[in-house]
Design an enzyme around this catalytic site. Structure first.
Site, PDB file in Angstrom:
ATOM      1  N   ILE A 441       0.820  -1.206   0.000  1.00  0.00           N
ATOM      2  CA  ILE A 441       0.000   0.000   0.000  1.00  0.00           C
ATOM      3  C   ILE A 441       0.859   1.263   0.000  1.00  0.00           C
ATOM      4  O   ILE A 441       0.414   2.311  -0.455  1.00  0.00           O
ATOM      5  CB  ILE A 441      -0.975  -0.017   1.195  1.00  0.00           C
ATOM      6  N   GLY A 442       2.092   1.179   0.483  1.00  0.00           N
ATOM      7  CA  GLY A 442       2.952   2.360   0.378  1.00  0.00           C
ATOM      8  C   GLY A 442       4.042   2.438   1.410  1.00  0.00           C
ATOM      9  O   GLY A 442       5.217   2.514   1.073  1.00  0.00           O
ATOM     10  N   HIS A 704      -3.069  -4.677  11.053  1.00  0.00           N
ATOM     11  CA  HIS A 704      -3.305  -4.097  12.370  1.00  0.00           C
ATOM     12  C   HIS A 704      -3.246  -5.150  13.471  1.00  0.00           C
ATOM     13  O   HIS A 704      -3.841  -4.983  14.533  1.00  0.00           O
ATOM     14  CB  HIS A 704      -4.635  -3.350  12.392  1.00  0.00           C
ATOM     15  N   CYS A 736      -3.443  -2.464   4.317  1.00  0.00           N
ATOM     16  CA  CYS A 736      -3.122  -1.073   4.608  1.00  0.00           C
ATOM     17  C   CYS A 736      -1.605  -0.914   4.601  1.00  0.00           C
ATOM     18  O   CYS A 736      -0.868  -1.883   4.356  1.00  0.00           O
ATOM     19  CB  CYS A 736      -3.720  -0.684   5.977  1.00  0.00           C
TER      20      CYS A 736
END
Length: 765
Positions: A441-442, A704, A736
């Site tokens: 995601i980055g 998470h 994420c």
């Protein structure tokens, strides 16, 4: 009789993030449960004392949480899924945090965390209650009573806060074809009744019961459930006064339901829905106490106290002070704690702001003005009015060039040159990716070394050239590692970035930042939302240098990474002197310039993250279309300045998107990545009836939680996705960004992800 002034909830985290320190020390095994609980007690005592010192008369208790108040309610009710192996009795910290975060390395396997999603239309995340067949309820935590007694022992008589039973059930989900959550109400109410009886026995006079579901579109069955619930609760402790608390909107067609409930008081959010006051006043039963939420609990702007008094003084004259309370619109959980810590802010901007402590002070001033007359607080009222006037007229807010550019936007600026079916082959030729392409995601882990280097650079002890050399080294290491493990589309890791909103906001005109303005997002994850105080523009490129450097290191395609305009808006404290849509369009134009510059630097893919687009959705369905139209238009204004061969990605996480999937499609991103691992691909149910037109990356790695998903687990998730999506649509990615994880967790998980994608390629041949 003096008017009651109150707060509905206070930030939990401590002025200098003391709760984060205590939690992470405990999770790391450096401190035991006793030390954590002692730290928590100290934070509660300080918060109560801080509020008491301002002069407010109703101070909340049980608004504190070690992780999340919805999770606390699940624990109170004994709603603990069987996989956590709770055997009754008090719930241990180990089980509590396993539900919150998952576990890693337990004998018999890892445990996943509960599903997490957004709390109404805020950036706060709650842990979704999970109901099973045969769900039973039992009082498993006396936290609400314990914290009331804890405050009482300190000489502070509090108003305990409970999440209402109907809202709690509507926030939850049944797993494996379990019961309709609302059908569980009869079994749930005896536990609430027991808690109320205990609070009455402990000496409580008022109990605040939060039912924000009353500002939603409710069915008759849900209204009937509220009527039944409060008949039972009112009878459980007849001498206890119940304050029914609503916030985040107006009661609307639920007004008759709310006014018909057997409660002593009703709280109204008059910031979000000021017009509802007249209807309530005309229809409220005799004797009902009204709590007026007139100080904004979700934004940081100083209240215009004389203007508020103009509205509420006639109400006080009509009802009498014995039937009136004054407070914030909602819990102050959503704002930073204390403006006095912000010594480096521009003096003019600082004079326009109020954080939680200052908002409690504003509430107390309003109370004194009503009790004693305006002359008793004349200096405070004069200062409040002067701040409002100087802000309105300040040249720091208005930029004629920005306004002119916004007025010149044309419809063509929100459309790509060709539709997706025509863009797709151009992009595939350029990128030459395999089936089931892998990416992330980055962000990659922001290690202690990265954080120390950033802090040293901020303090001036690490020079610019040395800091840049450090960041280049971290970036190259991340690029080489991605190449080694076989990821197809690379990212540069974002080691130079502090936060996905702050990093951009610090480089945009019209934004300001605090040093201690932390707000809880979930658990120990806090953010410092920027403050949008004026017209927004981009003075210079923000990310191009790092993306171009990373691309120079590899022949594989690199993604440029941006935070989208809606998320930049939603995760900021936004100016309230113009429509939010106009501010968002200003941000979109600034980001459009960045996207075009990234493309000019030779980057073939630009990812524009919009995790907050669902969060901004109005709570009433009748208001959705207007919001979605401008939100989608702002994304497209950002994205549509590039050539058709440049691939636009977007990312969204931890929200329910099924009911707005057509608007997600209308964004016309070439690839969208969404959270689906924690919800076990539940979000893809929308695709049973909606043919998503573009490519999609359903997340297969829940980042998470510290646990590492297996190859088989990820492959099974992808196979489930392939039941709803065409194989050539599917990308493979985490849910994420990986900023908050450790490398020792990330490396094996991504290796497994790459292998899962390889298996899917083989299976699809």
């Amino acid at each position: 009789m003096s008017i009651v002034t109150s707060t509905l909830g206070f930030p939990r985290i401590g002025p200098r993030r003391e709760l984060k320190t205590a939690l992470e020390s405990h999770w790391a095994g450096k401190s035991g449960a006793r030390a954590l609980l002692d730290d928590a007690a100290g934070l509660r005592a300080a918060a109560w004392a801080r509020q008491l010192g301002t002069g407010v008369t109703h101070i909340p208790s049980n608004d504190f949480s070690l992780y999340d108040h919805v999770l606390d309610t699940s624990v109170m009710l004994g709603v603990i899924p069987s996989l956590y192996e709770w055997c009754g009795g008090p719930v241990s910290p180990e089980i509590y945090f396993a539900m919150a975060r998952g576990t890693r390395g337990r004998a018999g396997g890892d445990l996943p965390a509960l599903e997490m999603t957004k709390w109404f239309d805020t950036n706060y995340h709650y842990m979704v209650p999970e109901f099973a067949r045969g769900q039973a309820f039992a009082l498993a935590s006396t936290k609400a009573i314990d914290e009331f007694l804890e405050a009482k022992a300190l000489g502070i008589h509090t108003r305990p806060v409970l999440l209402g039973p109907v809202t709690y059930l509507l926030l939850g989900k049944s797993k494996d074809e379990g019961p309709d959550p609302l059908s569980l109400l009869p079994g749930l109410l005896p536990v609430y009744a027991e808690v109320l009886k205990c609070l009455a026995g402990a000496g409580a006079e008022w109990v605040q019961i939060d039912e924000p579901c009353l500002v939603l579109d409710l069915a008759d069955a849900q209204r009937d459930a509220l009527a039944h619930a409060y008949k039972v609760l009112a009878a459980a402790a007849p001498d206890l006064k119940l304050l029914l608390t609503t916030y985040f909107g107006g009661l609307g067609d639920n007004l008759d339901t709310a006014l018909g409930l057997p409660v002593a008081g009703l709280h109204l959010d008059l910031v979000r829905a000021p017009a509802q006051l007249d209807d309530v006043l005309s229809r409220a039963p005799a004797g009902l106490v009204l709590s007026l939420g007139v100080v904004d609990g979700r934004n940081v702007w100083r209240a215009n106290l004389p203007a508020i008094l103009d509205r509420i003084e006639p109400v006080a004259a009509r009802l009498g002070t014995d039937r009136l309370m004054v407070g914030p619109s909602c819990s102050l959980l959503h704002v930073p704690i204390d403006l006095d810590l912000e010594t480096a802010l521009d003096p003019d901007l600082r004079s326009w702001l109020a954080f939680a402590v200052q908002k409690v002070g504003e509430i107390a001033i309003l109370g004194r003005a009503i009790d004693r007359g305006r002359n008793a607080v004349a200096d405070e009222l004069e200062a409040s009015a002067a701040a409002a006037m100087t802000r309105q007229a300040s040249s720091k807010i208005h930029d004629r060039k920005v306004k002119a550019r916004l007025d010149a936007v044309t419809p063509d600026m929100t459309r790509r040159q060709k539709p997706f079916p025509a863009r797709r082959p151009l992009q595939r030729d350029r990128l030459a990716l395999p089936a089931f392409p892998t990416t992330t995601i980055g962000s990659f882990p922001q290690t202690e070394e990265v954080r120390k280097a950033r802090a040293a650079h901020a303090k001036g002890t690490l020079g610019d050239s040395d800091y840049r050399a450090f960041l280049r080294k971290e970036t190259e290491t991340a690029v080489r590692w991605q190449e080694d493990v076989g990821i197809d589309v690379l990212v540069h890791g974002e080691f130079e970035r502090n936060d996905m909103v702050q990093y951009f906001g610090e480089q945009l005109s019209g934004y300001a930042f605090t040093r201690h303005g932390w707000v809880q997002s979930y658990g120990s994850r806090y953010v410092r939302p920027p403050i949008i105080f004026g017209d927004v523009s981009r003075p210079r490129p923000m990310t191009v240098e790092w993306s171009a450097y990373a691309q120079s290191l590899t022949a594989k395609p690199m993604k440029g990474m941006l935070t989208g305009p809606v998320t930049m808006l939603q995760w900021s404290f936004v100016r309230d002197d113009q429509p939010r849509e106009r501010t968002c369009r200003q941000i979109a134009l600034a980001l459009r310039d960045e996207v075009i510059d990234i493309e000019k630097a030779g980057i073939p893919i630009v990812q524009i993250d919009e995790p907050a687009i669902r969060e901004g959705l109005p709570l009433r369905r009748a208001d959705w279309r207007a919001y979605l139209d401008w939100a989608v238009a702002c994304f497209r204004l950002t994205a549509c300045g590039v050539a058709d061969a440049t691939q636009i990605h977007t990312h969204m996480c931890y929200s329910e998107f099924n009911d707005i999937i057509d608007s997600i499609g209308a964004m016309d991103a070439d690839v969208i990545s969404i959270e689906t691992a924690r919800s076990k691909m539940e979000l893809l149910e929308a695709f049973a009836t909606y043919r998503y037109p573009n490519d999609i990356g359903p997340g297969v790695y829940d980042i998470h939680t510290p646990r590492c998903p297996s190859i088989d687990e990820m492959t099974a998730l992808l196979a489930k996705a392939a039941e709803r999506l065409a194989p050539d649509q599917i990308w493979v990615n985490p849910d994420c960004g990986l900023k908050t994880r450790k490398w020792e967790e990330v490396r094996p998980a991504l290796v497994n992800m790459v292998e899962a994608a390889r298996r899917m390629r083989l299976a699809s041949r």
